[in-house]
Design a protein around this motif. Structure first.
Motif, PDB file in Angstrom:
ATOM      1  N   PRO A  92       0.880  -1.191  -0.002  1.00 50.65           N
ATOM      2  CA  PRO A  92      -0.002  -0.173  -0.060  1.00 50.65           C
ATOM      3  C   PRO A  92       0.953   1.068   0.241  1.00 50.65           C
ATOM      4  O   PRO A  92       0.337   2.288  -0.614  1.00 50.65           O
ATOM      5  N   ASP A  93       2.121   1.190   0.590  1.00 51.73           N
ATOM      6  CA  ASP A  93       2.777   2.284   0.736  1.00 51.73           C
ATOM      7  C   ASP A  93       3.646   2.676  -0.410  1.00 51.73           C
ATOM      8  O   ASP A  93       4.607   3.560  -0.509  1.00 51.73           O
ATOM      9  N   GLY A  94       3.473   1.656  -1.488  1.00 51.45           N
ATOM     10  CA  GLY A  94       4.367   1.914  -2.895  1.00 51.45           C
ATOM     11  C   GLY A  94       5.675   1.180  -3.061  1.00 51.45           C
ATOM     12  O   GLY A  94       6.486   1.103  -3.860  1.00 51.45           O
ATOM     13  N   TYR A  95       5.758   0.351  -1.910  1.00 52.04           N
ATOM     14  CA  TYR A  95       7.026  -0.619  -1.795  1.00 52.04           C
ATOM     15  C   TYR A  95       6.977  -1.748  -2.852  1.00 52.04           C
ATOM     16  O   TYR A  95       6.252  -2.457  -2.762  1.00 52.04           O
ATOM     17  N   THR A 137       8.252   3.154 -22.829  1.00 51.42           N
ATOM     18  CA  THR A 137       7.189   2.149 -22.115  1.00 51.42           C
ATOM     19  C   THR A 137       6.013   3.044 -21.498  1.00 51.42           C
ATOM     20  O   THR A 137       6.400   3.789 -20.984  1.00 51.42           O
ATOM     21  N   LEU A 138       4.873   2.140 -21.427  1.00 49.41           N
ATOM     22  CA  LEU A 138       3.674   2.777 -20.761  1.00 49.41           C
ATOM     23  C   LEU A 138       3.534   2.104 -19.617  1.00 49.41           C
ATOM     24  O   LEU A 138       3.328   0.744 -19.350  1.00 49.41           O
ATOM     25  N   GLY A 139       3.710   3.006 -18.548  1.00 45.03           N
ATOM     26  CA  GLY A 139       3.289   2.206 -17.338  1.00 45.03           C
ATOM     27  C   GLY A 139       2.013   2.549 -16.655  1.00 45.03           C
ATOM     28  O   GLY A 139       1.605   3.612 -16.796  1.00 45.03           O
ATOM     29  N   ARG A 140       1.191   1.526 -16.089  1.00 44.34           N
ATOM     30  CA  ARG A 140       0.075   1.715 -15.620  1.00 44.34           C
ATOM     31  C   ARG A 140      -0.208   1.024 -14.156  1.00 44.34           C
ATOM     32  O   ARG A 140       0.687  -0.059 -14.166  1.00 44.34           O
ATOM     33  N   ALA A 141      -0.987   1.650 -13.449  1.00 42.83           N
ATOM     34  CA  ALA A 141      -1.318   0.660 -12.150  1.00 42.83           C
ATOM     35  C   ALA A 141      -2.457   1.351 -11.565  1.00 42.83           C
ATOM     36  O   ALA A 141      -3.077   2.331 -11.496  1.00 42.83           O
ATOM     37  N   LEU A 142      -2.997   0.115 -10.916  1.00 40.52           N
ATOM     38  CA  LEU A 142      -4.444   0.494 -10.308  1.00 40.52           C
ATOM     39  C   LEU A 142      -4.504  -0.153  -8.740  1.00 40.52           C
ATOM     40  O   LEU A 142      -3.732  -0.979  -8.238  1.00 40.52           O
ATOM     41  N   PRO A 143      -5.146   0.447  -7.965  1.00 43.51           N
ATOM     42  CA  PRO A 143      -4.949   0.171  -6.402  1.00 43.51           C
ATOM     43  C   PRO A 143      -5.994  -1.170  -6.419  1.00 43.51           C
ATOM     44  O   PRO A 143      -7.047  -1.359  -7.042  1.00 43.51           O
ATOM     45  N   VAL A 144      -5.523  -1.738  -5.427  1.00 47.47           N
ATOM     46  CA  VAL A 144      -6.535  -2.934  -4.994  1.00 47.47           C
ATOM     47  C   VAL A 144      -7.002  -2.720  -3.527  1.00 47.47           C
ATOM     48  O   VAL A 144      -6.411  -2.468  -2.496  1.00 47.47           O
ATOM     49  N   ILE A 187      -6.727   0.756   0.492  1.00 46.85           N
ATOM     50  CA  ILE A 187      -5.887   0.060  -0.427  1.00 46.85           C
ATOM     51  C   ILE A 187      -4.923  -1.092   0.156  1.00 46.85           C
ATOM     52  O   ILE A 187      -4.239  -0.617   1.270  1.00 46.85           O
ATOM     53  N   VAL A 188      -4.955  -2.234  -0.354  1.00 43.28           N
ATOM     54  CA  VAL A 188      -4.074  -3.114   0.336  1.00 43.28           C
ATOM     55  C   VAL A 188      -3.280  -3.671  -0.585  1.00 43.28           C
ATOM     56  O   VAL A 188      -1.945  -4.280  -0.070  1.00 43.28           O
ATOM     57  N   ARG A 189      -3.116  -3.208  -1.669  1.00 42.38           N
ATOM     58  CA  ARG A 189      -2.085  -3.415  -2.687  1.00 42.38           C
ATOM     59  C   ARG A 189      -2.179  -2.532  -4.098  1.00 42.38           C
ATOM     60  O   ARG A 189      -3.383  -2.088  -4.392  1.00 42.38           O
ATOM     61  N   TRP A 190      -1.256  -2.222  -4.677  1.00 40.21           N
ATOM     62  CA  TRP A 190      -1.237  -1.843  -6.092  1.00 40.21           C
ATOM     63  C   TRP A 190      -0.711  -2.816  -7.116  1.00 40.21           C
ATOM     64  O   TRP A 190       0.497  -3.521  -6.948  1.00 40.21           O
ATOM     65  N   MET A 191      -1.462  -3.097  -8.061  1.00 40.60           N
ATOM     66  CA  MET A 191      -0.964  -3.841  -9.329  1.00 40.60           C
ATOM     67  C   MET A 191      -0.834  -2.995 -10.518  1.00 40.60           C
ATOM     68  O   MET A 191      -1.502  -2.233 -10.800  1.00 40.60           O
ATOM     69  N   GLY A 192       0.322  -3.315 -11.163  1.00 44.28           N
ATOM     70  CA  GLY A 192       0.821  -2.510 -12.250  1.00 44.28           C
ATOM     71  C   GLY A 192       1.413  -3.180 -13.455  1.00 44.28           C
ATOM     72  O   GLY A 192       1.663  -4.544 -13.346  1.00 44.28           O
ATOM     73  N   THR A 193       1.394  -2.711 -14.774  1.00 46.63           N
ATOM     74  CA  THR A 193       1.943  -3.219 -15.798  1.00 46.63           C
ATOM     75  C   THR A 193       2.887  -2.258 -16.315  1.00 46.63           C
ATOM     76  O   THR A 193       2.736  -1.061 -16.204  1.00 46.63           O
ATOM     77  N   CYS A 194       3.676  -2.895 -17.305  1.00 43.78           N
ATOM     78  CA  CYS A 194       4.776  -1.983 -18.165  1.00 43.78           C
ATOM     79  C   CYS A 194       4.665  -2.486 -19.561  1.00 43.78           C
ATOM     80  O   CYS A 194       4.486  -3.889 -19.784  1.00 43.78           O
ATOM     81  N   THR A 195       4.121  -1.791 -20.534  1.00 44.54           N
ATOM     82  CA  THR A 195       4.117  -2.128 -22.029  1.00 44.54           C
ATOM     83  C   THR A 195       5.069  -1.505 -22.635  1.00 44.54           C
ATOM     84  O   THR A 195       5.408  -0.257 -22.860  1.00 44.54           O
TER      85      THR A 195
END
Length: 613
Positions: free
Chosen positions: A51-54, A120-127, A134-142
């Motif tokens: 949640p803190d971005g680590y 690269t396109l970086g994206r992320a959504l909070p869970v 927020i318990v987690r962040w899930m992200g992708t790099c394209t």
């Protein structure tokens, strides 16, 4: 399309993984290893943070792309993988999402295992859990490097094409099969006086001021579409200022990848100035033809009507009258047939007598004469001077002539131009018993101008008063004074070798005769540059008379350059009014105007020979 599909599918995979993670918050049914297997199976770089971005998880695609050892980018190490110019921007954007909980999306340059940075396109959504925390962040790099570069190239190419299109003064445009405007450059916008948003998507009928012109333009477009052939055609269009513009258009079919005609593309050039110049040239040609024929008719009449007791006197009389016409023609040509200065006309007609100090007074306001008045008055002045030379003041050494002119009031609103010719010191004169051609020419010329003439035959000399309507063409203006030629010295010309270059046989014969009568030795005549060059290579002349135009395309400038290199003085014998019509290097050259008389020829030759000595 390939990049967009890959990017969207990867983002959907990441969201599905996020949903699975959210479902896992309250349940331990899915083991952590199973989740890793699922994330590693996604054909996309996937990462996850606390949640803190680590950053504590990257799937195998991340390590395959970056080539770094596993675990080395955990925590804050991920930011070191970006291009130095993008690190602060990426960190700030990520921190903003952490602070707000908003979705994270950014483009940056990520270091590839090859060492090259790729876009690269970086994206992320909070869970979030059931409480919304927020318990987690899930992200992708394209990897969007190829897409990014292609997009940049297309943008640059489009900008370059737009710059090229807007840099040309020609109108460039494209239309579809229905005549709707697809593209216009800046020149089109200027020609129709509208911005692109008021042109694109419309047809010519929607904005053209003249419907008939618009329909004609669209008919040309339709011909190209229906035939598939290029069309080169003249068109007219009313511009935003209201004036008609003339255009030359080249229109070609616009085809798709299957070679089907889907519209037209055209390039149109504004040829209004050229059309106007062509029309002026046409009118000028007609006017020159008219004036040339009119002048020939006048000369023919002078020859037919002139009378004399012997051939020599006849030739002298006719030559003098033709010279008077030539002088006024030269002045009119110099003014582009606008108007000439009366004082300058008087100076030219009386130049031969002015050199003998036989003119005691020339006075009057500065006036300009229109062509219709100048030509008859030149003949009148010539006849008065010729008569004075034969029978009046110019025939005696002590004889003098005064010539005054002024504008005087009239009973009507139109003023009169009054010229007073007064002779003194000459032989006693009496009213002539019969009227000769010269007197008749004077009277008819003044009648042509709608004026009157009075003769008073005094014992002290002739007094002639001329009154002609001034008209709107005679206007005040400060006149330039023409230089008077010096009196020729026969002794200076005796034995002088003079090169004569003239391609007109009759003119060459006459000038050769005049040169011989002046005591010169004639080198030539040469009718071409080649012939003239041969003559001066064999014999050095003391002076030269050069016709400018030789044959249909040759000119004597090469001969003049050769003579200048030999320090041989020369004059151009030409119909040009002055040296301003010649190349700059000949601006100081002497001019012997055509047609040429003996007095003027001797005067010019004297100056040339004197300069040579």
């Amino acid at each position: 399309m390939r990049f967009g599909t890959k990017l969207d599918s990867g983002w959907e995979n990441m969201k599905q993984a996020g949903k699975m993670s959210k479902a896992r918050v309250g349940s331990s049914e899915l083991a952590e290893e199973q989740q890793r297997l699922i994330l590693n199976a996604i054909p996309q770089m996937v990462w996850s943070t606390r949640p803190d971005g680590y950053h504590d998880f990257y799937n195998d695609r991340w390590y395959e792309f970056t080539g770094v050892p596993k675990g080395t980018t955990d925590g804050e190490g991920w930011n070191d993988m970006f291009h130095p110019e993008d690190q602060e921007r990426a960190r700030s954007r990520w921190q903003l999402s952490l602070n707000t909980g908003d979705a994270y999306e950014i483009e940056y340059r990520l270091r590839h295992h090859s060492g090259v940075y790729r876009w690269t396109l970086g994206r992320a959504l909070p869970v979030r859990d059931d409480t919304g925390a927020i318990v987690r962040w899930m992200g992708t790099c394209t990897d969007v490097d190829e897409l990014k570069r292609t997009s940049d190239e297309l943008r640059q190419t489009s900008a370059l094409l737009g710059l090229i299109g807007d840099s040309t003064p020609d109108l460039i445009y494209a239309k579809d099969n229905s005549g709707r405007i697809l593209y216009v450059n800046a020149a089109v916008q200027q020609a129709v006086g509208r911005p692109p948003e008021e042109i694109l998507g419309l047809t010519d009928l929607d904005y053209a001021p003249d419907e008939a012109q618009a329909r004609a333009i669209m008919a040309h477009d339709r011909h190209v579409i229906d035939t598939g052939q290029t069309l080169d055609i003249d068109e007219v269009y009313v511009g935003p200022e209201g004036g008609i513009r003339h255009y030359r258009s080249v229109k070609a079919p616009l085809r798709d990848e299957d070679n089907h005609v889907i519209g037209i593309v055209g390039v149109t050039r504004d040829v209004t100035k050229r059309r106007e110049a062509e029309e002026r040239e046409r009118l000028l040609t007609r006017e020159v033809d008219h004036r040339a024929k009119n002048m020939l008719a006048i000369i023919q009449s002078l020859v037919n009507l002139s009378r004399s007791e012997d051939p020599v006197s006849f030739r002298k009389a006719v030559t003098g009258r033709i010279q008077a016409l030539a002088r006024v023609h030269g002045l009119l040509s110099k003014s582009r047939w606008d108007a000439i200065n009366l004082k300058e006309l008087v100076d030219q007609e009386l130049a031969a007598f002015a050199g003998k100090n036989m003119i005691s007074r020339l006075a009057g306001p500065a006036l300009r004469l229109p062509p219709a008045s100048a030509q008859p008055l030149s003949l009148v002045l010539h006849e008065l001077a010729t008569n004075a030379a034969k029978y009046g003041a110019f025939s005696m050494p002590e004889g003098r002539v005064e010539l005054d002119w002024t504008l005087e009031a009239n009973a009507t609103d139109q003023p009169l131009l009054r010229l007073t010719w007064s002779e003194t010191g000459g032989p006693s004169v009496a009213h002539p018993v019969s009227k000769g051609f010269g007197s008749a020419l004077i009277s008819s010329s003044i009648e042509q101008l709608g004026g009157e003439i009075e003769f008073e035959w005094r014992e002290t000399g002739l007094l002639c008063v001329i009154r002609v309507p001034a008209g709107k063409g005679i206007i005040p203006e400060a006149p330039p004074r023409s230089p008077r030629p010096p009196t020729a010295s026969p002794a200076a010309l005796a034995g002088a070798v003079v090169l004569l270059v003239e391609d007109e046989a009759l003119i060459a014969m006459e000038m050769e005769s005049m040169l011989l009568d002046a005591g010169c030795k004639v080198l030539g005549p040469a009718s071409s540059v080649e012939a003239a060059m041969r003559l001066i290579s064999d014999s050095r002349p003391e002076a030269a008379l050069l016709d400018v135009s030789l044959g249909e395309s040759d000119v004597s400038f090469a001969v003049a350059d050769k003579l200048a290199g030999m320090n041989v003085p020369f004059a151009f014998c030409t119909g040009y009014v002055d040296a301003s019509e010649l190349p700059p290097r000949f601006k100081a050259a002497m001019i012997l105007p055509k047609p040429t008389d003996r007095v003027e020829l001797k005067s010019v030759l004297t100056r040339l020979v004197t300069a040579a000595s």
